[in-house]
Design an enzyme around this catalytic site. Structure first.
Site, PDB file in Angstrom:
ATOM      1  N   HIS A 173       0.845  -1.192   0.000  1.00 24.74           N
ATOM      2  CA  HIS A 173       0.000   0.000   0.000  1.00 24.74           C
ATOM      3  C   HIS A 173       0.879   1.240   0.000  1.00 24.74           C
ATOM      4  CE1 HIS A 173      -4.106  -1.676   1.533  1.00 24.74           C
ATOM      5  NE2 HIS A 173      -3.552  -2.444   0.617  1.00 24.74           N
ATOM      6  N   TYR A 227      -9.903   5.432   6.338  1.00 23.05           N
ATOM      7  CA  TYR A 227     -10.189   5.866   7.702  1.00 23.05           C
ATOM      8  C   TYR A 227     -11.298   6.913   7.642  1.00 23.05           C
ATOM      9  CZ  TYR A 227      -5.813   3.745   9.416  1.00 23.05           C
ATOM     10  OH  TYR A 227      -4.809   2.872   9.750  1.00 23.05           O
ATOM     11  N   PRO A 279      -5.315   0.983  18.168  1.00 24.46           N
ATOM     12  CA  PRO A 279      -5.033   0.444  16.836  1.00 24.46           C
ATOM     13  C   PRO A 279      -5.133   1.473  15.710  1.00 24.46           C
ATOM     14  CG  PRO A 279      -7.216  -0.222  17.557  1.00 24.46           C
ATOM     15  CD  PRO A 279      -6.576   0.454  18.729  1.00 24.46           C
ATOM     16  N   LYS A 295       0.177   0.488  15.012  1.00 26.61           N
ATOM     17  CA  LYS A 295       1.519   0.446  15.577  1.00 26.61           C
ATOM     18  C   LYS A 295       1.815  -0.746  16.478  1.00 26.61           C
ATOM     19  CE  LYS A 295       2.825   3.968  13.474  1.00 26.61           C
ATOM     20  NZ  LYS A 295       3.430   3.552  12.219  1.00 26.61           N
ATOM     21  N   TYR A 306       3.308   6.849   9.787  1.00 27.92           N
ATOM     22  CA  TYR A 306       2.510   5.680   9.410  1.00 27.92           C
ATOM     23  C   TYR A 306       3.398   4.575   8.834  1.00 27.92           C
ATOM     24  CZ  TYR A 306      -1.767   3.200   8.141  1.00 27.92           C
ATOM     25  OH  TYR A 306      -2.781   2.273   8.087  1.00 27.92           O
TER      26      TYR A 306
END
Length: 389
Positions: free
Chosen positions: A72, A200, A292, A296, A384
């Site tokens: 991704h 998200y 979550p 991480k 990220y």
């Protein structure tokens, strides 16, 4: 029995540490209180940072991940119907790999079996002894008999409720905790993902996340009150609410189907300091928990054990204590950075029951920082894809 490093816990962090130590010629034995089937049955995260991928490569357990994992190069954020994509490759030149934690664990189990490394499953009454001496040892019960493992060091990779952290004197430990007033209801289904990248969603009715495990298996999450139970959410209700929180285009693409697994997880931030007490080292959930939202948890654990493996290799090969002496401080610097990022993502994307108009405006301003500034998106991308361990 005698070994150089006794590892408590056969989750991905303990198994990864065992493989990394084996590659360095350092003997180790892993103890796990559950069965191997139980360990494999746990449904967990599936986003692997750049450094976690490197760790699996060093451990010789990355072949299937490279073959089946999904690379991704960005994520999509949806804030009250406004969409914004953070492009990782454009911002920082790196990416993440979506590959389920269950599969990571399976690959590490297979790699360990291939090396002949000893893992004792269903080890009961595990106890740590002499961790503040030069002769630490571990005892456990198996098949009605008590066994003892003498070792040089003990690595506590046994999770939040494990025995390792509890073995450190209370007056030595300092803990920090933040409990969030909601949980995540997760659903796993054999349906194609609604998007090729994670989505998200910040929605007035609560957060949602569209994730995946493969091109045919999806993982979805909804923010729910802590008072809710899985029984309150039959599949039909879950899918209807997910469609409600998604923007129309994504809702129209959503393929629904029977759930393979459903569970509700509370959200917590937790850190225990220090991560080393004499001959005992803590790693992963034994030392820290993150919400979550920032993906991480597994990645922090992988960073811990890579750092620990480097430190132990330096000790055994070069007789240097610099790595083990600096282990806690080195790990905690990265841990707190990940805690901050996970807290930031949680505050940005969730609907808090007690938030007022001012706090809602602050959420909007934070989102606009991503949309309107180059540095905002770059900072999110850097965190990220993962900071160096």
């Amino acid at each position: 029995m005698k070994t150089q490093v006794a590892i408590i816990g056969a989750g991905p962090s303990g198994l990864l540490l065992g493989q990394l130590l084996h590659k360095q010629g350092i003997s180790n034995i892993i103890l796990e209180r559950k069965s191997s089937g139980y360990v494999l049955g746990r449904i967990r995260a599936g986003v692997l940072e750049h450094t976690t991928v490197q760790g699996l490569e060093k451990a010789g357990a990355a072949e299937r991940m490279h073959r089946e994992g999904l690379v991704h190069e960005g994520v999509e954020l949806v804030f009250d119907r406004e969409k914004y994509r953070v492009d990782f490759t454009e911002a920082v030149g790196k990416s993440v790999v979506v590959y389920g934690q269950t599969e990571v664990t399976r690959d590490l189990m297979d790699a360990r079996a291939a090396t002949g490394g000893l893992t004792v499953y269903e080890a009961e009454d595990v106890a740590l002894h002499g961790i503040d001496t030069d002769a630490p040892y571990v005892t456990y019960a198996k098949d009605g008999q008590t066994h003892r493992i003498d070792c040089d060091f003990i690595a506590g990779c046994d999770g939040f409720h494990g025995v390792s952290r509890q073995s450190i004197p209370a007056d030595v430990l300092k803990t920090y905790e933040r409990v969030y007033p909601f949980g995540w209801l997760g659903l796993l289904s054999d349906t194609p993902p609604v998007s090729h990248e994670l989505i998200y969603v910040k929605h007035p009715d609560g957060f949602a996340l569209c994730s995946q495990r493969s091109e045919t298996r999806s993982r979805y999450y909804l923010q729910v009150p802590l008072t809710d139970k899985v029984e309150d959410w039959p599949d039909e209700r879950f899918w209807a609410e997910l469609k409600n929180r998604l923007y129309p285009e994504a809702a129209g693409r959503l393929v629904t189907g029977p759930s393979l697994e459903k569970s509700i997880a509370p959200l917590r931030s937790f850190v225990s300091e220090p991560m080393r007490y004499h001959k005992l080292f803590l790693a992963g959930d034994a030392a820290h928990i993150v919400p979550p939202t920032g993906a991480k948890g597994l990645n922090l654990a992988a960073g811990d054990v890579q750092c620990l493996a480097d430190a132990l290799a330096d000790y055994y090969h070069n007789r240097s204590t610099a790595g083990i002496d600096g282990y806690s401080a080195r790990c905690l610097k990265r841990v707190w950075a990940a805690e901050r990022f996970s807290w930031y993502m949680t505050k940005l994307l969730h609907t808090f029951p007690d938030s007022d108009d001012f706090e809602q405006k602050m959420q909007e301003a934070e989102f606009n920082q991503l949309v309107l500034t180059e540095n905002g998106a770059k900072t999110l991308a850097e965190n990220y894809v993962g900071l160096p361990y």
